[in-house]
Design a protein around this motif. Structure first.
Motif, PDB file in Angstrom:
ATOM      1  N   SER A  89      30.038  15.577 -13.563  1.00 18.38           N
ATOM      2  CA  SER A  89      31.186  14.931 -14.197  1.00 18.38           C
ATOM      3  C   SER A  89      30.975  14.818 -15.703  1.00 18.38           C
ATOM      4  O   SER A  89      29.841  14.862 -16.195  1.00 18.38           O
ATOM      5  CB  SER A  89      31.425  13.540 -13.606  1.00 18.38           C
ATOM      6  OG  SER A  89      30.339  12.680 -13.889  1.00 18.38           O
ATOM      7  N   CYS A  90      32.087  14.673 -16.422  1.00 18.55           N
ATOM      8  CA  CYS A  90      32.028  14.447 -17.861  1.00 18.55           C
ATOM      9  C   CYS A  90      33.342  13.858 -18.327  1.00 18.55           C
ATOM     10  O   CYS A  90      34.351  13.921 -17.618  1.00 18.55           O
ATOM     11  CB  CYS A  90      31.713  15.742 -18.626  1.00 18.55           C
ATOM     12  SG  CYS A  90      32.977  17.010 -18.480  1.00 18.55           S
ATOM     13  N   ILE A  91      33.310  13.272 -19.521  1.00 17.89           N
ATOM     14  CA  ILE A  91      34.532  12.779 -20.167  1.00 17.89           C
ATOM     15  C   ILE A  91      34.668  13.477 -21.512  1.00 17.89           C
ATOM     16  O   ILE A  91      33.720  13.496 -22.301  1.00 17.89           O
ATOM     17  CB  ILE A  91      34.506  11.256 -20.352  1.00 17.89           C
ATOM     18  CG1 ILE A  91      34.715  10.562 -19.008  1.00 17.89           C
ATOM     19  CG2 ILE A  91      35.595  10.816 -21.323  1.00 17.89           C
ATOM     20  CD1 ILE A  91      34.841   9.052 -19.100  1.00 17.89           C
ATOM     21  N   PHE A  92      35.840  14.062 -21.745  1.00 16.75           N
ATOM     22  CA  PHE A  92      36.116  14.734 -23.013  1.00 16.75           C
ATOM     23  C   PHE A  92      36.853  13.783 -23.954  1.00 16.75           C
ATOM     24  O   PHE A  92      37.736  13.036 -23.543  1.00 16.75           O
ATOM     25  CB  PHE A  92      37.009  15.964 -22.790  1.00 16.75           C
ATOM     26  CG  PHE A  92      36.334  17.109 -22.113  1.00 16.75           C
ATOM     27  CD1 PHE A  92      35.570  18.019 -22.814  1.00 16.75           C
ATOM     28  CD2 PHE A  92      36.475  17.287 -20.737  1.00 16.75           C
ATOM     29  CE1 PHE A  92      34.959  19.078 -22.183  1.00 16.75           C
ATOM     30  CE2 PHE A  92      35.870  18.349 -20.097  1.00 16.75           C
ATOM     31  CZ  PHE A  92      35.110  19.248 -20.819  1.00 16.75           C
ATOM     32  N   GLU A  93      36.499  13.850 -25.226  1.00 20.62           N
ATOM     33  CA  GLU A  93      37.292  13.272 -26.303  1.00 20.62           C
ATOM     34  C   GLU A  93      37.441  14.364 -27.345  1.00 20.62           C
ATOM     35  O   GLU A  93      36.454  14.817 -27.922  1.00 20.62           O
ATOM     36  CB  GLU A  93      36.610  12.040 -26.889  1.00 20.62           C
ATOM     37  CG  GLU A  93      36.629  10.827 -25.987  1.00 20.62           C
ATOM     38  CD  GLU A  93      36.174   9.567 -26.707  1.00 20.62           C
ATOM     39  OE1 GLU A  93      36.994   9.030 -27.481  1.00 20.62           O
ATOM     40  OE2 GLU A  93      35.031   9.160 -26.513  1.00 20.62           O
ATOM     41  N   THR A  94      38.666  14.807 -27.581  1.00 20.91           N
ATOM     42  CA  THR A  94      38.894  15.965 -28.443  1.00 20.91           C
ATOM     43  C   THR A  94      39.863  15.624 -29.569  1.00 20.91           C
ATOM     44  O   THR A  94      40.536  14.590 -29.539  1.00 20.91           O
ATOM     45  CB  THR A  94      39.472  17.138 -27.629  1.00 20.91           C
ATOM     46  OG1 THR A  94      40.739  16.761 -27.094  1.00 20.91           O
ATOM     47  CG2 THR A  94      38.550  17.517 -26.478  1.00 20.91           C
ATOM     48  N   ILE A  95      39.938  16.540 -30.540  1.00 15.65           N
ATOM     49  CA  ILE A  95      40.791  16.284 -31.711  1.00 15.65           C
ATOM     50  C   ILE A  95      42.232  16.709 -31.475  1.00 15.65           C
ATOM     51  O   ILE A  95      43.138  16.222 -32.150  1.00 15.65           O
ATOM     52  CB  ILE A  95      40.219  16.976 -32.964  1.00 15.65           C
ATOM     53  CG1 ILE A  95      40.015  18.482 -32.720  1.00 15.65           C
ATOM     54  CG2 ILE A  95      38.909  16.320 -33.374  1.00 15.65           C
ATOM     55  CD1 ILE A  95      39.586  19.252 -33.959  1.00 15.65           C
ATOM     56  N   THR A  96      42.471  17.644 -30.551  1.00 21.28           N
ATOM     57  CA  THR A  96      43.833  18.049 -30.195  1.00 21.28           C
ATOM     58  C   THR A  96      43.884  18.342 -28.698  1.00 21.28           C
ATOM     59  O   THR A  96      42.855  18.600 -28.063  1.00 21.28           O
ATOM     60  CB  THR A  96      44.296  19.324 -30.947  1.00 21.28           C
ATOM     61  OG1 THR A  96      43.511  20.445 -30.500  1.00 21.28           O
ATOM     62  CG2 THR A  96      44.161  19.173 -32.454  1.00 21.28           C
ATOM     63  N   ASN A  97      45.095  18.353 -28.155  1.00 19.46           N
ATOM     64  CA  ASN A  97      45.259  18.673 -26.731  1.00 19.46           C
ATOM     65  C   ASN A  97      44.914  20.126 -26.441  1.00 19.46           C
ATOM     66  O   ASN A  97      44.459  20.461 -25.339  1.00 19.46           O
ATOM     67  CB  ASN A  97      46.690  18.362 -26.285  1.00 19.46           C
ATOM     68  CG  ASN A  97      47.000  16.879 -26.341  1.00 19.46           C
ATOM     69  OD1 ASN A  97      46.106  16.062 -26.568  1.00 19.46           O
ATOM     70  ND2 ASN A  97      48.256  16.524 -26.135  1.00 19.46           N
ATOM     71  N   LYS A  98      45.115  21.007 -27.406  1.00 22.44           N
ATOM     72  CA  LYS A  98      44.740  22.412 -27.242  1.00 22.44           C
ATOM     73  C   LYS A  98      43.223  22.550 -27.132  1.00 22.44           C
ATOM     74  O   LYS A  98      42.712  23.358 -26.345  1.00 22.44           O
ATOM     75  CB  LYS A  98      45.273  23.245 -28.415  1.00 22.44           C
ATOM     76  CG  LYS A  98      44.855  24.722 -28.386  1.00 22.44           C
ATOM     77  CD  LYS A  98      45.362  25.457 -27.163  1.00 22.44           C
ATOM     78  CE  LYS A  98      45.029  26.948 -27.254  1.00 22.44           C
ATOM     79  NZ  LYS A  98      45.370  27.667 -26.020  1.00 22.44           N
ATOM     80  N   TRP A  99      42.492  21.750 -27.911  1.00 21.86           N
ATOM     81  CA  TRP A  99      41.032  21.771 -27.810  1.00 21.86           C
ATOM     82  C   TRP A  99      40.577  21.265 -26.440  1.00 21.86           C
ATOM     83  O   TRP A  99      39.583  21.743 -25.886  1.00 21.86           O
ATOM     84  CB  TRP A  99      40.401  20.926 -28.916  1.00 21.86           C
ATOM     85  CG  TRP A  99      40.016  21.723 -30.123  1.00 21.86           C
ATOM     86  CD1 TRP A  99      40.606  21.694 -31.353  1.00 21.86           C
ATOM     87  CD2 TRP A  99      38.961  22.687 -30.212  1.00 21.86           C
ATOM     88  NE1 TRP A  99      39.978  22.575 -32.208  1.00 21.86           N
ATOM     89  CE2 TRP A  99      38.955  23.195 -31.525  1.00 21.86           C
ATOM     90  CE3 TRP A  99      38.013  23.163 -29.314  1.00 21.86           C
ATOM     91  CZ2 TRP A  99      38.055  24.164 -31.960  1.00 21.86           C
ATOM     92  CZ3 TRP A  99      37.104  24.123 -29.743  1.00 21.86           C
ATOM     93  CH2 TRP A  99      37.135  24.609 -31.046  1.00 21.86           C
ATOM     94  N   THR A 100      41.300  20.315 -25.885  1.00 16.24           N
ATOM     95  CA  THR A 100      40.974  19.844 -24.535  1.00 16.24           C
ATOM     96  C   THR A 100      41.084  20.989 -23.541  1.00 16.24           C
ATOM     97  O   THR A 100      40.217  21.175 -22.680  1.00 16.24           O
ATOM     98  CB  THR A 100      41.909  18.700 -24.104  1.00 16.24           C
ATOM     99  OG1 THR A 100      41.991  17.727 -25.135  1.00 16.24           O
ATOM    100  CG2 THR A 100      41.411  18.041 -22.822  1.00 16.24           C
ATOM    101  N   GLU A 101      42.142  21.762 -23.650  1.00 15.61           N
ATOM    102  CA  GLU A 101      42.332  22.932 -22.782  1.00 15.61           C
ATOM    103  C   GLU A 101      41.175  23.906 -22.926  1.00 15.61           C
ATOM    104  O   GLU A 101      40.602  24.365 -21.931  1.00 15.61           O
ATOM    105  CB  GLU A 101      43.657  23.609 -23.127  1.00 15.61           C
ATOM    106  CG  GLU A 101      43.806  25.060 -22.687  1.00 15.61           C
ATOM    107  CD  GLU A 101      43.808  25.251 -21.179  1.00 15.61           C
ATOM    108  OE1 GLU A 101      43.350  26.323 -20.722  1.00 15.61           O
ATOM    109  OE2 GLU A 101      44.250  24.342 -20.453  1.00 15.61           O
TER     110      GLU A 101
END
Length: 363
Positions: A159-171
């Motif tokens: 498991s992991c939790i993402f925190e990204t600068i944009t929703n595209k980076w999350t993808e």
């Protein structure tokens, strides 16, 4: 507020598979997960968006990956609790309700299964009104809602939790992890307040799915209409083409199903040929070199006899199908919506023209 039981699940799964526009995974797999959960734990409470407090924490729950993989690598059973704990601990408050992020065979059913197993309500709203292949392609992105913190877990317990600068980076980042985990994972993303959900969500998606599924189930009970006429009237669909699948080119690449299907015309379409391009979901229908419909409008293939949806991973040589176009949610036709999911984003060399305008001339 109402209850979702096994009878409702049957119709919701069928209708959501239609709204999935060819993607969203095998409706049979998703239906089994939801029915099993409801049998074990009881029916699920479905809330109208207006019944959710503005300050409540509402979280979409879904599977991420290629539909062909989803059919063989389903949820292991502990993912719902893990996602609930990860998100609740991050915010320091419990999740009030789950919701679907999209319509589709698996992702319309996973929140039902999760809500039943966790004894939680589900909200009658989603972020697409259909299915799209990339996770930034939601109405919440149009509204400025962040996709993170996004919780991700596989069936093995990673498991992991993402925190990204944009929703595209999350993808981009989540897709890479999904591939490392075998091409399919469970995720919780776009955690939002009840107020944000009401403002930018596609309301009534579960109810609409159920209504469409019921229409397909009873399509032969159409009175004076032919089943085809009844289906098109109930779905408000546009008939684009009817044909036999003569070729399917498909490959799984970078966590997506890419490909195209060639249809040789039958019935009134005999002598014509169509091509359907897809990336998880159907992107465009071209008949005799003329574009008949493109994303973000819905392009759905249905069996010519039963009118049940045929997903991209279920396309097979010789199957007789009708290509149907359905109007997308109004936010997808805005400038921001077309930037996210218009034809040019997917590499199609055409501007978006609404389905109803393209279909004026017929075949």
């Amino acid at each position: 507020m109402r209850k979702i039981g096994i009878k409702e699940i049957e119709d919701i799964a069928t209708g959501a598979a239609l709204l999935g526009a060819g993607g969203g995974g095998d409706p049979y797999v998703g239906k089994l997960m939801a029915i099993g959960a409801v049998r074990d734990c009881g029916p699920v409470t479905l809330l109208d968006p207006d019944e959710v407090p503005d300050d409540a924490l509402v979280v979409p729950i879904a599977m991420m990956g290629a539909p062909t993989v989803l059919a063989e690598k389903a949820v292991g059973g502990t993912e719902y609790q893990k996602l609930f704990d990860m998100v609740s601990n991050f915010f320091g408050k419990k999740i009030y309700a789950f919701m679907p992020i999209e319509a589709g065979g698996v992702n319309s059913m996973l929140p039902v299964a999760a809500a039943a197993r966790m004894n939680m309500p589900m909200v009658d709203v989603d972020g697409m009104g259909r299915a799209f292949p990339e996770l930034q392609m939601v109405t919440f992105t149009i509204g400025g809602v962040k996709s993170t913190p996004m919780a991700l877990v596989d069936e093995k317990g990673n498991s992991c939790i993402f925190e990204t600068i944009t929703n595209k980076w999350t993808e981009e980042l989540a897709r890479s992890v999904t591939m490392s985990c075998g091409g399919s994972v469970s995720v919780s993303l776009y955690p939002m307040s009840g107020k944000q959900m009401k403002e930018f969500g596609v309301r009534g998606i579960v109810t609409r799915s159920e209504r469409l599924g019921r229409a397909i189930r009873t399509v032969k009970d159409s009175g004076d209409q032919t089943p085809e006429e009844h289906f098109l009237e109930m779905t408000e669909g546009y008939k684009l083409f009817k044909g036999k699948i003569s070729d399917v080119l498909r490959e799984t690449r970078a966590g997506f199903n890419f490909g195209k299907a060639v249809l040789d015309g039958i019935g009134e379409c005999k002598g014509h040929q169509a091509c359907v391009e897809f990336q998880n979901e159907n992107l465009a229908v071209v008949v005799d070199g003329e574009i008949m419909a493109t994303t973000p409008d819905l392009i759905c293939l249905v069996d010519t006899e039963t009118f049940r949806p045929v997903t991209t991973d279920a396309m097979k040589y010789g199957k007789r199908v009708m290509a149907v176009g359905m109007k997308c949610f109004h936010l997808w036709r805005t400038e921001k919506g077309l930037e996210l999911a218009g034809p040019r984003y997917f590499g199609l060399d055409t501007d978006y023209i609404p389905l109803e305008e393209r279909c004026k001339g017929g075949i």
